[in-house]
Design a protein around this motif. Structure first.
Motif, PDB file in Angstrom:
ATOM      1  N   GLU A   1       0.879  -1.137   0.294  1.00 36.65           N
ATOM      2  CA  GLU A   1      -0.317  -0.118   0.012  1.00 36.65           C
ATOM      3  C   GLU A   1       0.608   1.249  -0.132  1.00 36.65           C
ATOM      4  OE1 GLU A   1      -4.032   0.070   2.192  1.00 36.65           O
ATOM      5  OE2 GLU A   1      -2.462   0.444   3.072  1.00 36.65           O
ATOM      6  N   ASN A   2       1.684   1.068   0.476  1.00 34.93           N
ATOM      7  CA  ASN A   2       3.028   2.564   0.888  1.00 34.93           C
ATOM      8  C   ASN A   2       3.847   2.185  -0.459  1.00 34.93           C
ATOM      9  OD1 ASN A   2       3.181   3.802   3.923  1.00 34.93           O
ATOM     10  ND2 ASN A   2       1.696   2.183   3.948  1.00 34.93           N
ATOM     11  N   PHE A   3       3.736   1.688  -1.701  1.00 40.72           N
ATOM     12  CA  PHE A   3       5.396   1.918  -2.300  1.00 40.72           C
ATOM     13  C   PHE A   3       4.312   1.835  -3.466  1.00 40.72           C
ATOM     14  CE2 PHE A   3       7.716   1.216   1.433  1.00 40.72           C
ATOM     15  CZ  PHE A   3       8.161   1.861   1.301  1.00 40.72           C
ATOM     16  N   GLU A   4       4.280   2.152  -4.910  1.00 43.38           N
ATOM     17  CA  GLU A   4       3.729   2.212  -6.137  1.00 43.38           C
ATOM     18  C   GLU A   4       4.435   0.574  -6.432  1.00 43.38           C
ATOM     19  OE1 GLU A   4       4.686   5.205  -8.892  1.00 43.38           O
ATOM     20  OE2 GLU A   4       3.578   6.455  -7.696  1.00 43.38           O
ATOM     21  N   THR A   5       6.095   0.443  -6.313  1.00 41.63           N
ATOM     22  CA  THR A   5       6.309  -1.021  -6.564  1.00 41.63           C
ATOM     23  C   THR A   5       7.373  -1.694  -5.303  1.00 41.63           C
ATOM     24  OG1 THR A   5       7.371  -2.158  -7.903  1.00 41.63           O
ATOM     25  CG2 THR A   5       8.236   0.919  -7.881  1.00 41.63           C
ATOM     26  N   ILE A   6       8.088  -2.614  -5.419  1.00 41.61           N
ATOM     27  CA  ILE A   6       8.058  -3.181  -4.860  1.00 41.61           C
ATOM     28  C   ILE A   6      10.442  -3.617  -5.067  1.00 41.61           C
ATOM     29  CG2 ILE A   6       6.333  -3.826  -2.059  1.00 41.61           C
ATOM     30  CD1 ILE A   6       7.096  -7.150  -3.434  1.00 41.61           C
ATOM     31  N   GLU A   7      10.111  -3.187  -6.333  1.00 43.24           N
ATOM     32  CA  GLU A   7      11.192  -3.551  -6.616  1.00 43.24           C
ATOM     33  C   GLU A   7      12.395  -2.322  -6.074  1.00 43.24           C
ATOM     34  OE1 GLU A   7      12.978  -3.994 -11.707  1.00 43.24           O
ATOM     35  OE2 GLU A   7      10.556  -3.600 -10.774  1.00 43.24           O
ATOM     36  N   ASN A   8      13.504  -3.431  -6.638  1.00 39.27           N
ATOM     37  CA  ASN A   8      14.677  -2.445  -5.313  1.00 39.27           C
ATOM     38  C   ASN A   8      14.430  -1.987  -3.786  1.00 39.27           C
ATOM     39  OD1 ASN A   8      16.154  -3.311  -7.396  1.00 39.27           O
ATOM     40  ND2 ASN A   8      15.380  -1.976  -8.674  1.00 39.27           N
ATOM     41  N   LYS A   9      13.049  -2.301  -3.307  1.00 42.77           N
ATOM     42  CA  LYS A   9      12.985  -2.127  -1.810  1.00 42.77           C
ATOM     43  C   LYS A   9      13.879  -3.362  -1.270  1.00 42.77           C
ATOM     44  CE  LYS A   9       9.846   1.382  -2.936  1.00 42.77           C
ATOM     45  NZ  LYS A   9      11.095   2.145  -3.888  1.00 42.77           N
ATOM     46  N   LYS A  10      14.273  -1.696  -0.224  1.00 41.71           N
ATOM     47  CA  LYS A  10      15.051  -2.454   1.060  1.00 41.71           C
ATOM     48  C   LYS A  10      14.506  -2.749   2.037  1.00 41.71           C
ATOM     49  CE  LYS A  10      20.081  -1.534   0.969  1.00 41.71           C
ATOM     50  NZ  LYS A  10      21.087  -0.459   0.989  1.00 41.71           N
ATOM     51  N   ILE A  11      14.352  -3.537   3.057  1.00 44.00           N
ATOM     52  CA  ILE A  11      13.651  -3.651   4.380  1.00 44.00           C
ATOM     53  C   ILE A  11      14.558  -3.660   5.495  1.00 44.00           C
ATOM     54  CG2 ILE A  11      13.354  -5.778   4.139  1.00 44.00           C
ATOM     55  CD1 ILE A  11      10.805  -4.931   6.070  1.00 44.00           C
ATOM     56  N   ALA A  12      15.229  -3.152   6.733  1.00 43.48           N
ATOM     57  CA  ALA A  12      16.008  -3.380   7.196  1.00 43.48           C
ATOM     58  C   ALA A  12      15.064  -4.389   8.438  1.00 43.48           C
ATOM     59  CB  ALA A  12      16.961  -2.294   8.084  1.00 43.48           C
ATOM     60  N   ILE A  13      15.403  -5.194   9.250  1.00 47.30           N
ATOM     61  CA  ILE A  13      14.912  -5.603  10.169  1.00 47.30           C
ATOM     62  C   ILE A  13      15.865  -5.878  11.672  1.00 47.30           C
ATOM     63  CG2 ILE A  13      13.578  -7.867  11.197  1.00 47.30           C
ATOM     64  CD1 ILE A  13      12.378  -8.568   8.267  1.00 47.30           C
ATOM     65  N   ILE A  14      15.169  -5.450  12.418  1.00 45.21           N
ATOM     66  CA  ILE A  14      16.076  -4.803  13.916  1.00 45.21           C
ATOM     67  C   ILE A  14      15.652  -5.080  14.763  1.00 45.21           C
ATOM     68  CG2 ILE A  14      17.145  -2.603  14.927  1.00 45.21           C
ATOM     69  CD1 ILE A  14      16.964  -1.537  12.231  1.00 45.21           C
ATOM     70  N   GLY A  15      15.962  -5.931  15.935  1.00 45.97           N
ATOM     71  CA  GLY A  15      15.769  -6.554  16.959  1.00 45.97           C
ATOM     72  C   GLY A  15      16.729  -7.661  17.658  1.00 45.97           C
ATOM     73  N   ASP A  16      15.350  -8.497  18.049  1.00 42.06           N
ATOM     74  CA  ASP A  16      15.003  -9.787  18.638  1.00 42.06           C
ATOM     75  C   ASP A  16      14.877 -10.950  17.755  1.00 42.06           C
ATOM     76  OD1 ASP A  16      15.649 -12.223  20.563  1.00 42.06           O
ATOM     77  OD2 ASP A  16      13.922 -11.361  21.834  1.00 42.06           O
ATOM     78  N   ILE A  17      16.013 -11.177  16.246  1.00 43.42           N
ATOM     79  CA  ILE A  17      15.263 -11.618  15.261  1.00 43.42           C
ATOM     80  C   ILE A  17      15.003 -13.263  15.731  1.00 43.42           C
ATOM     81  CG2 ILE A  17      15.440 -12.480  13.462  1.00 43.42           C
ATOM     82  CD1 ILE A  17      17.794  -9.496  12.901  1.00 43.42           C
ATOM     83  N   SER A  18      16.258 -13.693  16.327  1.00 40.66           N
ATOM     84  CA  SER A  18      16.350 -15.584  17.073  1.00 40.66           C
ATOM     85  C   SER A  18      14.891 -15.635  16.972  1.00 40.66           C
ATOM     86  CB  SER A  18      17.633 -15.487  17.572  1.00 40.66           C
ATOM     87  OG  SER A  18      17.105 -14.651  18.541  1.00 40.66           O
TER      88      SER A  18
END
Ligand code: CP
Length: 304
Positions: A142-159
């Motif tokens: 919903e927030n981006f016209e395209t997800i092509e080349n979009k980068k996400i940073a996931i930060i924190g207690d991943i395990s």
């Protein structure tokens, strides 16, 4: 799609079907088809968003909703989850939405229960939270016209985060660039399998990121010894407006599955800013995504 246990079992087409159905529910262009079916909410762990969101989704779909009171149920007298579910099916439920602290319990119970009840995993231990990942993906789209080349940073207690694992599994299927950032003792061992990049440096993680997803420190799943206190965690991994403005992309959105510990993983100022408004969009979208999940699973039900 017989059940929703985790993201790994969904194809891209199945994911997009849920997303498109959710969009149609949100726009009001389709109506639910599962009126009169019965949903049991079986939460053996605390929840605000997932529980209320599935209840709202069920009620908006015209379903009967049984709010199963896990602590006061006959589980406390020794009844197994399998026998509980066989009895609830006999009473008349069509679908069980289950949250539990044991990782993998939903996959196991599906093999044990003979009745043709449908199952949705509403979060099992540190394993998976597929409806959260689906609503997160819906919000990203919903927030981006395209997800092509979009980068996400996931930060924190991943395990310890079932949300992170389900998001990594989903977003990697759609080719997003995934940066993972945590202290070493919260790292996700299998990151290479998903073409993700791992760093302990928060500035490297959010450099050029279009999406920053912060995670709650899952204190309840930690062996406390050796873990930093929240002020130390905030110093190294807390995300604030200054950091985001300096390193992230101009169109960045801030996401968090909730519940948020304000001024630990995210600064209060950032949560309440325009960039942070996505967090409540996630909660709002969850209702439509869960309507899509319930409708998709129950439309396909075969009677016995
Ligand atoms: N995101 C999430 O699972 O929140 P709850 O624990 O409140 O359901």
């Amino acid at each position: 799609m017989k059940h929703l246990t985790d993201i790994e079992h969904l194809s891209k087409d199945e994911i997009l079907k849920i997303i498109n159905t959710a969009e149609e529910f949100k726009n009001g262009t389709i109506k639910p088809q599962i009126e009169g079916k019965t949903l049991a909410l079986m939460f053996y762990e605390n929840s605000t968003r997932t529980r209320c969101s599935f209840e709202m989704a069920g009620k908006k779909s015209g379903m009967n909703v049984i709010d199963f009171d896990a602590p006061n149920s006959s589980v406390s007298k020794g009844e197994s989850l399998k026998d509980t579910l066989e009895n609830l099916y006999a009473i008349g439920i069509d679908i069980a939405v289950i949250r539990h602290s044991y990782s993998g319990i939903i996959n196991n119970i599906i093999n044990e229960v003979k009745s043709p009840v449908k199952f949705v995993n509403a979060g099992d231990g540190t394993h998976a939270h597929p409806s959260q990942a689906l609503l997160d993906f819906f919000t990203i789209l919903e927030n981006f016209e395209t997800i092509e080349n979009k980068k996400i940073a996931i930060i924190g207690d991943i395990s310890h985060s079932r949300v992170a694992k389900s998001n990594i599994a989903l977003l990697s299927k759609f080719g997003l660039k995934i940066n993972l950032c945590s202290p070493s003792y919260m790292a996700f061992e299998n990151f290479e399998k998903y073409n993700a990049v791992y760093t302990q440096n928060i500035k490297d993680a959010i450099e050029g990121a279009n999406i920053i997803m912060a995670l709650r420190v899952q204190n309840e799943r930690h062996d406390k010894e050796g873990y930093p206190d929240s002020s130390e965690y905030k110093r190294l991994y807390g995300i604030n407006t200054q950091l985001v403005k300096k390193y992230a992309a101009d169109d960045v959105i801030i996401m968090h599955p909730g519940p948020v510990n304000r001024n630990v993983e995210l600064s209060s100022e950032l949560i309440d800013s325009d960039m942070g408004k996505t967090i409540l969009e996630q909660a709002r979208n969850g209702v439509y995504v869960r309507m899509a999940i319930l409708n998709t699973l129950l439309e396909e039900r075969t009677e016995v």
